[in-house]
Structures are given as structure tokens and as C-alpha cells.
Design a protein around this motif. Structure first.
Motif, mmCIF file in Angstrom:
data_model
loop_
_atom_site.group_PDB
_atom_site.id
_atom_site.type_symbol
_atom_site.label_atom_id
_atom_site.label_comp_id
_atom_site.label_asym_id
_atom_site.label_seq_id
_atom_site.Cartn_x
_atom_site.Cartn_y
_atom_site.Cartn_z
ATOM 1 N N TYR A 29 15.054 60.023 -28.905
ATOM 2 C CA TYR A 29 15.876 61.037 -29.862
ATOM 3 C C TYR A 29 16.988 61.726 -29.136
ATOM 4 O O TYR A 29 17.596 62.130 -30.221
ATOM 5 N N ALA A 30 16.873 62.144 -28.115
ATOM 6 C CA ALA A 30 17.309 62.789 -27.461
ATOM 7 C C ALA A 30 18.706 62.150 -26.697
ATOM 8 O O ALA A 30 20.307 62.793 -26.374
ATOM 9 N N LEU A 31 18.886 60.691 -26.397
ATOM 10 C CA LEU A 31 19.915 59.908 -26.404
ATOM 11 C C LEU A 31 20.710 60.072 -27.580
ATOM 12 O O LEU A 31 21.793 60.692 -27.203
ATOM 13 N N ALA A 32 19.796 59.307 -28.511
ATOM 14 C CA ALA A 32 20.158 59.534 -29.815
ATOM 15 C C ALA A 32 21.438 60.311 -30.183
ATOM 16 O O ALA A 32 22.483 60.607 -30.316
ATOM 17 N N ALA A 33 20.781 62.020 -29.896
ATOM 18 C CA ALA A 33 22.015 63.364 -29.950
ATOM 19 C C ALA A 33 22.839 63.552 -29.033
ATOM 20 O O ALA A 33 23.371 64.121 -29.405
ATOM 21 N N GLY A 34 22.192 62.540 -28.226
ATOM 22 C CA GLY A 34 23.549 62.809 -27.068
ATOM 23 C C GLY A 34 22.809 64.038 -25.480
ATOM 24 O O GLY A 34 23.858 64.748 -25.303
ATOM 25 N N THR A 35 21.660 64.400 -25.430
ATOM 26 C CA THR A 35 21.450 65.611 -24.912
ATOM 27 C C THR A 35 20.681 65.417 -23.652
ATOM 28 O O THR A 35 20.845 66.408 -23.195
ATOM 29 N N ALA A 90 16.053 68.037 -34.818
ATOM 30 C CA ALA A 90 16.014 69.328 -33.797
ATOM 31 C C ALA A 90 17.587 69.314 -32.664
ATOM 32 O O ALA A 90 18.319 69.965 -32.252
ATOM 33 N N GLU A 91 17.257 67.946 -31.982
ATOM 34 C CA GLU A 91 18.021 67.847 -31.477
ATOM 35 C C GLU A 91 18.929 67.526 -31.102
ATOM 36 O O GLU A 91 20.189 68.137 -29.881
ATOM 37 N N LEU A 92 19.342 66.953 -32.472
ATOM 38 C CA LEU A 92 21.370 66.831 -32.713
ATOM 39 C C LEU A 92 21.596 68.269 -33.622
ATOM 40 O O LEU A 92 22.560 68.662 -33.098
ATOM 41 N N ARG A 93 20.674 69.109 -33.758
ATOM 42 C CA ARG A 93 21.076 70.698 -34.459
ATOM 43 C C ARG A 93 21.112 71.445 -33.052
ATOM 44 O O ARG A 93 22.408 72.081 -32.949
ATOM 45 N N VAL A 135 24.550 64.814 -41.700
ATOM 46 C CA VAL A 135 23.589 63.513 -41.165
ATOM 47 C C VAL A 135 22.561 63.643 -41.869
ATOM 48 O O VAL A 135 22.296 64.544 -42.365
ATOM 49 N N SER A 136 22.315 62.251 -42.704
ATOM 50 C CA SER A 136 20.752 62.718 -43.160
ATOM 51 C C SER A 136 19.726 61.388 -42.655
ATOM 52 O O SER A 136 19.761 60.468 -42.112
ATOM 53 N N ILE A 137 18.553 61.935 -41.742
ATOM 54 C CA ILE A 137 17.585 61.433 -41.469
ATOM 55 C C ILE A 137 16.731 60.973 -42.026
ATOM 56 O O ILE A 137 16.070 62.464 -43.666
ATOM 57 N N TYR A 188 24.011 57.224 -31.038
ATOM 58 C CA TYR A 188 24.857 58.264 -30.437
ATOM 59 C C TYR A 188 26.115 58.342 -30.829
ATOM 60 O O TYR A 188 27.150 58.983 -31.337
ATOM 61 N N GLN A 189 26.643 57.461 -30.807
ATOM 62 C CA GLN A 189 28.001 57.379 -30.545
ATOM 63 C C GLN A 189 28.061 57.014 -32.420
ATOM 64 O O GLN A 189 29.901 58.387 -32.924
ATOM 65 N N GLN A 190 27.468 56.821 -33.272
ATOM 66 C CA GLN A 190 28.099 57.332 -34.095
ATOM 67 C C GLN A 190 27.683 59.186 -34.654
ATOM 68 O O GLN A 190 28.229 59.032 -36.087
ATOM 69 N N LEU A 191 26.934 59.389 -33.886
ATOM 70 C CA LEU A 191 26.714 61.161 -34.720
ATOM 71 C C LEU A 191 27.236 61.150 -33.519
ATOM 72 O O LEU A 191 28.149 62.526 -34.455
ATOM 73 N N ASN A 192 28.025 61.417 -32.580
ATOM 74 C CA ASN A 192 28.924 61.869 -31.761
ATOM 75 C C ASN A 192 30.226 62.039 -31.972
ATOM 76 O O ASN A 192 31.024 62.575 -31.196
ATOM 77 N N ASP A 193 30.440 60.191 -32.746
ATOM 78 C CA ASP A 193 32.124 60.093 -33.222
ATOM 79 C C ASP A 193 31.981 61.171 -34.465
ATOM 80 O O ASP A 193 33.520 60.740 -35.014
ATOM 81 N N LEU A 194 30.972 61.346 -35.380
ATOM 82 C CA LEU A 194 31.692 62.380 -36.558
ATOM 83 C C LEU A 194 32.462 63.479 -36.110
ATOM 84 O O LEU A 194 32.153 64.591 -35.137
#
Length: 355
Positions: A47-53, A158-161, A144-146, A132-138
Motif C-alpha cells: 500500500y505504501a509503494l502504491a501511495a509513493g511513500t 490513509a497513505e495516499l492522503r 481516486v476511488s478505492i 503507483y504510476q497511475q496514482l502519482n501521475d494524476l
């Protein structure tokens, strides 16, 4: 030479390999650990990798090293238990005397049209990278819908927030609230955190179709618009296990005996998310079960009758970003900074093969 093959280098497979090395591998035995990646990925932290943290390098754990342990990398296509061979992609067949299947899980899309095609996930290292790429290219103010308000969905949100305060984030669940499997006290704590951090929560949504940019709820004619959809709404054993014509529980996990063996093939052990266990799938459960499988194999090597105790899990820990968290230890609910620090400690131990 006697040949033990471990399929999968995740929490369960790593646990089996480490425990066998610790107990001592006989001189007439070779243990082979097979994984698609040349390292273990700490899946509970994807989840943290996807969020970019965190970087993916922070979530890599080296496989154990021992003269009697052979490491192989590649895709497992099939297992022939009658002939006692593992069939590899481009690497032929490998014979075994004992086999450990610890291949983990994959997403379950519940037959929802378009979910597999248009939602991104965090079930594999490569999938988390893509997410990660899709989320952080936004662009700023993107939506974002989870889908899925369980532990994974909550941690992603939470991590993405914390990573992207500029984004609009919502969690969608078919139940009434996030963390519905947990006590009310924890549900309310997580929901309060989300309200404080401007994460929208939508319950009682029964998705029946996902299209690019649109989610469809069977309870409503009103479309739910989104820029990126992250799927965290269910798991199932990997496709190889799904194809096996063997007894399974209602979740599709293989039924095993008290020694974690397939009743029809007692030289085959099932570990982790592929095994029917009396508790929910988790890295902790896979690790504990893997340790017991190694105990059984080691006892058989030495001509002893295996005797196993009951697996006791320590509890569940979850993150709300880097500063807050929650946990459930038995019936005791933990909330705030302490469970987050505890989870950090558990992660450190995982990286260093301690417990």
C-alpha cells in the motif's frame, strides 16, 4: 539426493526455508526455493509503494543463503502430483520428494464486469508499481476511488492522503462502514480519522460494472465518476491452485490435515493464502504455518513423529499514514501512535528475518 521444493518466497515460503536452515538440512538433501522475483517483496507494505511513500527497494528482502539451499527464479506453470514434478515456464520439469506450495493469493473480482480490466491493484510487486504510476501521475484535484473498506483499502487511502493531499479520495464498500470486520471502537476511530483528513466514505454500494472513469452501482442509476480505481475488495488463491481438482473450502483454499499436508498427497504441504486455515489470510499466519511445516519436514527427516501445537496469532496492526495506526490484540483495541510504532517494529523484524 532427496529434493524439497518450496514454491513461493513470500512470508510462508521464507519461513519454511529459514526454519529448515536453522534446524539443519541433511547432507543428502537439497532444498530449492522458487519465486518469480529475486527477492521477497513485503506484501503487507505494498500500500505504501502504491501511495509513493516508500521506494520498492525498501520493500525487498533478500532470500536466505545456505549451501544446501538452491534459489531459482521463474514462473510455475503447473504441478503434477502423480509424477511428483513441478513444471516451469522455459525451464522444464523439476522432480521433488517433498513439495511446499506457498504461492499466495490474487485479486478476487466477484464477477464484476470490467473490474479486472479497469481497476488497478496492489496484490503483486508489479501491480503495486503500476498503481503507483497511475496514482502519482494524476493531476491535482483528481478523483481516486478505492473499492473495499477493509484493512488494505484503509491503509491505501490513509497513505495516499499523506502522499497526495491535493487529491480527492473516497473509499467505497458494500457494507455500512469501513473496517466492518473489526469492533465498533476501531471502526469509529478509523472513520473519524478519515473525516478529519477529508477522505470520503461511501457504504452500501454494490458495484456491478466498472468502465474507464465510471463505476456503476446496482442500487442506483447514478454513475460514480473516478479518475483512478484501486481494487482492494477481495482475494483468492492463485490461479494454479484454483485449477487443482482437490477438496477446498468455500473460499477456494485447499483443505489440509493437521500436519498442513494434502490428505491425498502427504508429501505436499500447503502454506499461507492457499491453505484452508481457521483464521483470515495474513503474512503472520503464513509465517507461523511455514515454521510448523519445517518442523514436520525436519521430524520426518529424522524418523520422528511430528507433534505440532496450535498456531496462536498475536493480533492485527494497521496504519493510518506514518503517524497513526490501530490494532487488535485479542479483544484489546489499540489506537493512535503506539500501534503504528509496533507495526514499524514488526516490519523491521521481517526485513531482518527475526520472528
Amino acid at each position: 539426493m532427496k529434493r524439497v521444493i518450496i514454491l513461493g518466497g513470500g512470508y510462508g515460503g521464507q519461513s519454511v526455508a529459514n526454519e529448515l536452515i536453522e534446524r539443519g538440512i541433511p547432507s543428502d538433501t537439497i532444498v530449492t526455493l522458487i519465486d518469480r522475483m529475486p527477492f521477497q517483496g513485503l506484501k503487507t507494505e505494498y500500500y505504501a509503494l502504491a501511495a509513493g511513500t516508500v521506494s520498492d527497494h525498501q520493500l525487498r528482502v533478500a532470500f536466505p543463503s545456505d549451501p544446501k539451499l538452491l534459489l531459482m527464479y521463474g514462473e510455475v506453470l503447473d504441478v503434477d502430483m502423480e509424477r511428483q514434478v513441478v513444471i516451469m515456464e522455459g525451464q522444464g520439469e523439476l522432480e521433488y520428494d517433498s513439495l511446499v506450495i506457498a504461492l499466495g493469493c490474487t485479486d478476487k473480482f466477484h464477477g464484476i464486469t470490467g473490474a479486472e480490466e479497469y481497476a488497478c491493484t496492489i496484490q503483486t510487486f508489479s501491480a503495486a508499481r503500476n498503481t503507483y504510476q497511475q496514482l502519482n501521475d494524476l493531476k491535482a484535484y483528481g478523483q481516486v476511488s478505492i473499492v473495499g473498506g477493509g484493512l488494505s483499502g484503509v491503509e491505501v487511502a490513509a497513505e495516499l492522503r499523506e502522499s497526495r493531499p491535493d487529491l480527492n479520495i473516497r473509499i467505497i464498500d458494500r457494507g455500512p462502514s469501513v473496517m466492518s470486520a473489526f469492533p465498533d471502537k476501531l471502526q469509529n476511530y478509523v472513520a473519524d480519522w478519515f473525516r478529519e483528513h477529508n477522505v470520503e466514505m461511501i457504504g452500501h454500494v454494490a458495484l456491478n460494472k466498472i468502465e474507464p472513469g465510471i463505476l456503476h452501482d446496482s442500487h442506483s442509476d447514478k454513475p460514480i465518476y473516478t479518475d483512478v480505481t484501486v481494487w482492494t475488495a477481495g482475494i483468492q488463491p492463485v490461479e494454479l491452485v484454483q485449477r487443482m481438482d482437490l477438496p477446498k473450502d468455500p473460499s477456494g483454499r485447499l483443505v489440509i490435515n493437521e500436519l498442513h499436508q494434502l490428505p491425498a498427497y502427504t508429501n505436499v504441504y500447503i502454506v499461507g493464502d492457499c491453505a484452508s486455515l481457521p483464521f483470515a489470510p495474513s503474512g503472520q499466519a503464513a509465517g507461523a504455518q511455514g515454521k510448523q511445516v519445517a518442523e514436520v519436514i525436519h521430524a520426518i527427516w529424522n524418523g520422528h513423529t511430528p507433534k505440532l501445537g496450535k498456531i496462536k496469532l498475536k493480533g492485527t496492526l494497521g496504519s493510518l499514514g506514518k503517524k497513526a495506526g490501530f490494532g487488535l490484540m485479542g479483544k484489546t483495541a489499540l489506537m493512535g501512535r503506539v500501534p503504528r510504532l509496533l507495526k514499524t517494529g514488526v516490519l523491521w523484524k521481517s526485513k531482518h528475518h527475526i520472528g
